[in-house]
Design an enzyme around this catalytic site. Sequence first.
Site, short mmCIF file in Angstrom:
data_model
loop_
_atom_site.label_atom_id
_atom_site.label_comp_id
_atom_site.label_asym_id
_atom_site.label_seq_id
_atom_site.Cartn_x
_atom_site.Cartn_y
_atom_site.Cartn_z
N HIS A 152 -16.10 30.87 -23.45
CA HIS A 152 -16.49 31.60 -22.23
C HIS A 152 -15.99 33.04 -22.20
O HIS A 152 -16.54 33.85 -21.43
CB HIS A 152 -15.95 30.89 -20.99
CG HIS A 152 -16.53 29.53 -20.76
ND1 HIS A 152 -17.89 29.30 -20.70
CD2 HIS A 152 -15.93 28.32 -20.56
CE1 HIS A 152 -18.10 28.02 -20.47
NE2 HIS A 152 -16.94 27.39 -20.39
N ASP A 187 -20.26 21.35 -25.93
CA ASP A 187 -19.39 21.33 -24.75
C ASP A 187 -20.25 21.04 -23.52
O ASP A 187 -21.43 21.39 -23.49
CB ASP A 187 -18.73 22.72 -24.62
CG ASP A 187 -17.55 22.75 -23.68
OD1 ASP A 187 -17.77 22.66 -22.46
OD2 ASP A 187 -16.41 22.93 -24.14
N HIS A 189 -20.09 22.52 -20.82
CA HIS A 189 -20.37 23.82 -20.19
C HIS A 189 -21.16 24.71 -21.14
O HIS A 189 -20.95 24.68 -22.35
CB HIS A 189 -19.06 24.52 -19.80
CG HIS A 189 -18.24 23.74 -18.83
ND1 HIS A 189 -17.18 22.94 -19.23
CD2 HIS A 189 -18.31 23.63 -17.47
CE1 HIS A 189 -16.64 22.37 -18.16
NE2 HIS A 189 -17.30 22.77 -17.09
N ASP A 276 -15.29 17.81 -23.37
CA ASP A 276 -15.52 17.53 -21.96
C ASP A 276 -16.91 16.94 -21.70
O ASP A 276 -17.25 16.59 -20.57
CB ASP A 276 -15.30 18.77 -21.09
CG ASP A 276 -15.99 20.01 -21.64
OD1 ASP A 276 -16.75 19.90 -22.62
OD2 ASP A 276 -15.75 21.11 -21.09
#
Length: 456
Positions: A152, A187, A189, A276
């Site tokens: 990120h 991931d 995200h 995750d």
Amino acid sequence: MRSSSFVAKADYYPKMRSKDKISYFYDGDVGSVYFGPNHPMKPHRLCMTHHLVLSYDLHKKMEIYRPHKAYPVELAQFHSADYVEFLHRITPDKQHLFMSDMAKYNLGEDCPVFDNLFEFCQIYAGGTIDAARRLNNQLCDIAINWAGGLHHAKKCGASGFCYINDLVLGILELLKYHARVLYIDIDVHHGDGVEEAFFFTDRVMTVSFHKYGDRFFPGTGDVKEIGEREGKYYAINVPLKDGIDDASFARLFKTIISKVVEFYQPGVIVLQCGADSLAGDRLGCFNLSIDGNIFVLIMLQLTGHAECVRFVKKFNLPLLVTGGGGYTKENVARCWTLETGVLLDTDLPNEIPDNEYIKYFGPDCSLRIPNGHIENLNSKSYLTAIKMQVLENLRCIQHAPSVQMQEVPPDFYIPDFDEDENPDERINQHTQDKVIQRDDEYYDGDHDNDHNMNDV
């Protein structure tokens, strides 16, 4: 001797390799930092992963290295020099003096300032940079840095628990030797920081499978986000809804990645294995198991998170593997250990061997976890529509875009690896890494003090 120009992968990476040479990067200090008592990011998970890898004797099949601490000038190959300099000098006791800069660089609740923050960034970024350089110099076929994958972070600031984007730095290294780099992100995200860094180029194709919608962080990653200018159609997003299961995820992943490799013909792959996306993750919302359920395993139709790793490995391309998100620590360690085994073509017994962190894995001490039970909101028609849109976009790209031959810039730092070094001697220093156990990081189910953290 390394070449001074881009070399086609076929020149030195045959389609079939008898046995992969794997480099694994780890520094025990990376697990000693502490984001804070109410923060879901626990670097301690890296110590757990490493000791689980050791307990299965996987270190005996790899070359294990302590990464160098990336220099500020290396970090500034992507990040702005002022941001790197601020990370270098900010400390918890000084942050109140720099509140405007804290806000400017997005440091605060999600991305707190803690002791040894910059050294933490140097270590995990150094691992990914070193991994890329070993691949570039043909010193290994697969390089692993579970501490990396912080996808990120942006050029001028932190985001989503990420401060330095090691993935972008690693890809920039790989671009010195490879005309085309494929980045794959599993991931939960969206891999927004990596996509943003290469949004305008066809030298890197980014493919992200992630949860999208319901204001889920970071809020980007719609299938319509495809890149711009020279990078148009080279950003691929696979937006998913809550509850996707093993079979649906694996089927979609294999279909899309097969076509991506066929059309794009990358020279190297970077795979971000954020854990995750597993069932039961504290911040996640998918139903993925680590390596499929028993019935599916019997049917020899492997599914789950690790099957994505297994599938990518079969392309026999140079491969850089990193960690990423993952906020149920014991499952992160399970996942990345099993996937280390996958990369080594080693089946691991389900019963976890005794190790320094065995109490985390009770009461059954099993390596594999079952699927989750969140309602699957991904209808067959929805997944088909996403798949067809992605494949249609792929048909718009130029097959294997060419790149003009050019001089390869020198590395800022090339680790002094001794090829005659005994791997068993190398591991000895790592088995002596300090075991870090924090009383405030032990969990007790739903009573954990972080169980309400769900914004990232």
